[in-house]
Design a protein around this motif. Structure first.
Motif, PDB file in Angstrom:
ATOM      1  N   TYR A  14       6.340  -2.492  -5.212  1.00 63.36           N
ATOM      2  CA  TYR A  14       6.157  -1.124  -4.714  1.00 63.36           C
ATOM      3  C   TYR A  14       5.609  -1.150  -3.287  1.00 63.36           C
ATOM      4  CZ  TYR A  14       1.233  -1.832  -6.163  1.00 63.36           C
ATOM      5  OH  TYR A  14      -0.038  -2.317  -6.334  1.00 63.36           O
ATOM      6  N   ASN A  69       1.939   2.648  -0.020  1.00 62.82           N
ATOM      7  CA  ASN A  69       1.631   4.079  -0.155  1.00 62.82           C
ATOM      8  C   ASN A  69       1.420   4.478  -1.608  1.00 62.82           C
ATOM      9  OD1 ASN A  69       2.071   4.212   2.607  1.00 62.82           O
ATOM     10  ND2 ASN A  69       3.248   6.104   2.506  1.00 62.82           N
ATOM     11  N   PHE A  70       1.960   3.692  -2.513  1.00 66.81           N
ATOM     12  CA  PHE A  70       1.905   4.040  -3.933  1.00 66.81           C
ATOM     13  C   PHE A  70       0.930   3.161  -4.713  1.00 66.81           C
ATOM     14  CE2 PHE A  70       6.211   4.829  -2.255  1.00 66.81           C
ATOM     15  CZ  PHE A  70       6.187   6.220  -2.290  1.00 66.81           C
ATOM     16  N   HIS A  71       0.052   2.469  -3.993  1.00 67.42           N
ATOM     17  CA  HIS A  71      -0.935   1.616  -4.659  1.00 67.42           C
ATOM     18  C   HIS A  71      -2.056   2.482  -5.230  1.00 67.42           C
ATOM     19  CE1 HIS A  71      -3.463  -1.832  -5.511  1.00 67.42           C
ATOM     20  NE2 HIS A  71      -4.459  -1.245  -4.867  1.00 67.42           N
ATOM     21  N   LYS A  72      -2.270   2.385  -6.530  1.00 68.64           N
ATOM     22  CA  LYS A  72      -3.275   3.225  -7.191  1.00 68.64           C
ATOM     23  C   LYS A  72      -4.291   2.422  -7.999  1.00 68.64           C
ATOM     24  CE  LYS A  72      -1.096   6.911  -5.764  1.00 68.64           C
ATOM     25  NZ  LYS A  72      -1.640   7.671  -4.609  1.00 68.64           N
ATOM     26  N   GLN A  99      -4.934  10.920  -2.114  1.00 69.11           N
ATOM     27  CA  GLN A  99      -3.901  10.233  -2.882  1.00 69.11           C
ATOM     28  C   GLN A  99      -3.584   8.830  -2.360  1.00 69.11           C
ATOM     29  OE1 GLN A  99      -0.558  12.921  -2.879  1.00 69.11           O
ATOM     30  NE2 GLN A  99      -1.595  14.443  -4.157  1.00 69.11           N
ATOM     31  N   ARG A 100      -4.307   8.374  -1.345  1.00 68.47           N
ATOM     32  CA  ARG A 100      -4.050   7.040  -0.807  1.00 68.47           C
ATOM     33  C   ARG A 100      -4.779   5.976  -1.636  1.00 68.47           C
ATOM     34  NH1 ARG A 100      -4.528   6.886   5.553  1.00 68.47           N
ATOM     35  NH2 ARG A 100      -3.360   4.958   5.180  1.00 68.47           N
ATOM     36  N   TYR A 101      -4.667   4.710  -1.235  1.00 59.50           N
ATOM     37  CA  TYR A 101      -5.149   3.621  -2.073  1.00 59.50           C
ATOM     38  C   TYR A 101      -6.668   3.703  -2.288  1.00 59.50           C
ATOM     39  CZ  TYR A 101      -5.896   1.338   2.535  1.00 59.50           C
ATOM     40  OH  TYR A 101      -6.268   1.033   3.823  1.00 59.50           O
TER      41      TYR A 101
END
Length: 575
Positions: A323, A326-329, A212-214
């Protein structure tokens, strides 16, 4: 020197050391060390690890090593006596090697490692000595196939595994919170020692902590040095493993090691410890039900803490996207946009690359303080390949590498190791400085250039594809971007805070509450204590039945054994 001569030097020194140890002669024992020699020991399962110099050893009142016996040169591994040379202007060189020994109280098998050099009189003395416990006699770690063929088998492999998993779920001796690499390695180690361990993992799949990380994340250490306990990666894996591939490998590892894991599971209330029964009461939400568990030991393997999100005035007024990293997608959504990344560590550099690769019009890295940058090439030449050569059992390499006192490693880095790395990276560093990037190799000004082992940017670039805003503190945000204290401004469509994560102790306090957390000594996890050992990691925490499993793949691969032995000793009533 010929191998026979190396062996003779080692055997003579070791035989004399054994006499001093077995007779309890502290002064004779100390005389086997250089005046600035080091002794690191990990064999007393009922005490803290210690790593101290000869001077501190001489000041100790009690000699605690008279239970060591039967010293024997280990001739049958790659750690047989061999020459060594340490980096530095002094050119320290001598003889190094492993040896085995026995311990009488408790009955155990041990292994050690020495580095001998000659003193001013030409006598061979120890620069470093490492002793550690390998196994408790009668409870040795199993290396055999537990499901091999034998005539009186009553059940299939599937039935056998299922029965063992159900027994763990019914009464786990150890509850491990977190199913990342540290939690998995500890569970696998405990299983080999015959200890029932249950992992609870908040995510829906093993490996999600990486998955779930970048998107462009890879390991920043090569795969041959970053394998997980008992299970090296396939030889056709890439040197730097992508996060999705690593996540899938960890998922298969959990299955192949027959680990008991509850997924989508979290602790729902503050755990309580009953000193009379020496058990915890832990309420866990497992799927759609609540379960009360009463383990004897609680191991926190929760990884990095929650996102560290600084607050500045005006953040709520910014009209673009804001953001934490941690929330970079998805960098693609910012194609043609102006992006600012705040924070110049590994993650900040990786995210800048991701935005540039996906066509952001302008990418600026905000560096608020100096950064230590070491290239993957320099790390490969000076550390990874030197300490972990190919086609060598990683267990032997871990043993040799961890025999070196950590504080001595820092001294060697100060003396010349860091300077050598800087020389190898001169072109990279010149390019970074030209782009406005500020570099440092000191933890604090004037403390010495020790570098930061394990911290490096494998593909930092020279600044030609991203701008750097350096040295100015952020004043505030406005609707268009960031204002700095020097009056300058960065306009942006998106701002990403690559500002790291909170300390592990903050996560610990959220799980255990203030009463238990305040009992922990020292009140921090990681970093070196006064004796040069890692705070809290894989050692007594200050609270009974509470342990921390943290660190890199290599850390958990090696130190999980000591965590397992300490728990085993307590279960046997000898600690």
């Amino acid at each position: 020197m010929a191998s026979e001569h190396l062996h003779a030097i080692s055997a003579d020194w070791l035989k004399s050391l054994e006499v001093a140890s077995s007779t309890g002669d502290a002064m004779s024992f100390v005389s086997h060390f250089l005046s600035d020699g080091w002794f690191r020991e990990h064999y007393q399962v009922w005490k803290q690890y210690t790593d101290f110099s000869r001077r501190l050893f001489m000041e100790s009142r009690d000699f605690e090593y008279s239970s060591l016996r039967d010293f024997k040169i280990d001739d049958h591994t790659i750690n047989a006596p061999s020459p060594f040379k340490l980096p530095g202007p002094q050119g320290i060189e001598g003889v190094q090697g492993a040896f085995t020994f026995s311990i009488t109280n408790p009955a155990a098998l041990g292994r050690g490692f020495f580095r001998l050099t000659q003193d001013v009189d030409g006598k061979w003395k120890a620069l470093t000595l490492f002793t550690n416990m390998q196994d408790l006699v009668g409870y040795e770690e199993s290396s055999t196939d537990q499901h091999g063929l034998y005539e009186d088998r009553k059940m299939t492999w599937e039935e056998d595994v299922d029965a063992k998993l159900r027994a763990i779920e019914a009464d786990p001796t150890v509850l491990i919170v977190g199913g990342g690499q540290s939690g998995l390695a500890c569970a696998a180690r405990l299983r080999k020692l015959g200890i029932r361990a249950l992992i609870i993992e908040k995510n829906a799949r093993v490996g999600d902590c990486w998955r779930q990380r970048y998107p462009n994340l890879t390991l920043h250490t090569p795969m041959y040095q970053s394998s997980i306990l008992y299970s090296p990666y396939p030889t056709n894996f890439p040197k730097y493993i992508p996060k999705g591939k690593l996540a899938n490998f960890l998922e298969s590892y959990a299955v192949n090691q027959e680990l008991c894991i509850w997924l989508s599971s979290t602790i729902t209330s503050t755990p309580m410890y009953d000193s009379s029964s020496a058990r915890w009461t832990v309420e866990v939400r497992h799927g759609d039900r609540k379960v009360i568990l009463n383990p004897k030991h609680l191991v926190l393997a929760t990884g990095v803490g929650s996102p560290r999100i600084p607050t500045w005035n005006g953040m709520d007024e910014f009209q673009g996207t804001l953001y934490h990293s941690n929330f970079h997608k998805d960098a693609e959504q910012f194609r043609g946009k102006r992006v600012v990344v705040v924070g110049a560590g590994n993650t900040g550099a990786d995210l800048c690359q991701d935005f540039v690769a996906h066509g952001a019009t302008e990418v600026t890295l905000v560096q608020r303080s100096a950064t230590c940058v070491v290239s993957s090439t320099a790390m490969e030449k000076t550390r990874f390949r030197r300490l972990y050569p190919e086609s060598t059992p990683i267990e032997e390499l871990d043993f040799r590498s961890n025999s070196m006192p950590l504080a001595l490693l820092l001294q060697l880095a100060k003396s010349s190791g860091t300077q050598h790395m800087k020389m190898l990276d001169k072109e990279l560093h010149d390019g970074l400085r030209k782009a406005g990037f500020n570099l440092t190799w000191e933890l604090s000004p004037g403390s010495g250039e020790i570098g930061m082992e394990g911290f490096y940017l494998s593909r930092a670039g020279s600044g030609t594809s991203a701008f750097v805003k350096q040295g100015q503190d952020i004043s505030h945000f406005d609707k268009d971007g960031i204002m700095f204290q020097d009056g300058s401004k960065l306009s942006a469509d998106a701002i990403v805070l690559a500002t790291g994560n909170e300390p592990i102790m903050k996560t610990t306090r959220a799980i255990l509450g203030n009463e238990i957390t305040d009992q922990l000594l020292p009140p921090e996890v990681w970093g070196l204590d006064s004796e040069g050992e890692l705070n809290q990691a894989y050692r007594p925490s200050g609270h009974p039945g509470l342990w921390f499993a943290v660190g890199t793949f290599g850390t958990s691969r090696f130190f999980s054994k000591y965590l397992g032995l300490q728990i085993l000793a307590r279960e046997l009533g000898i600690a």
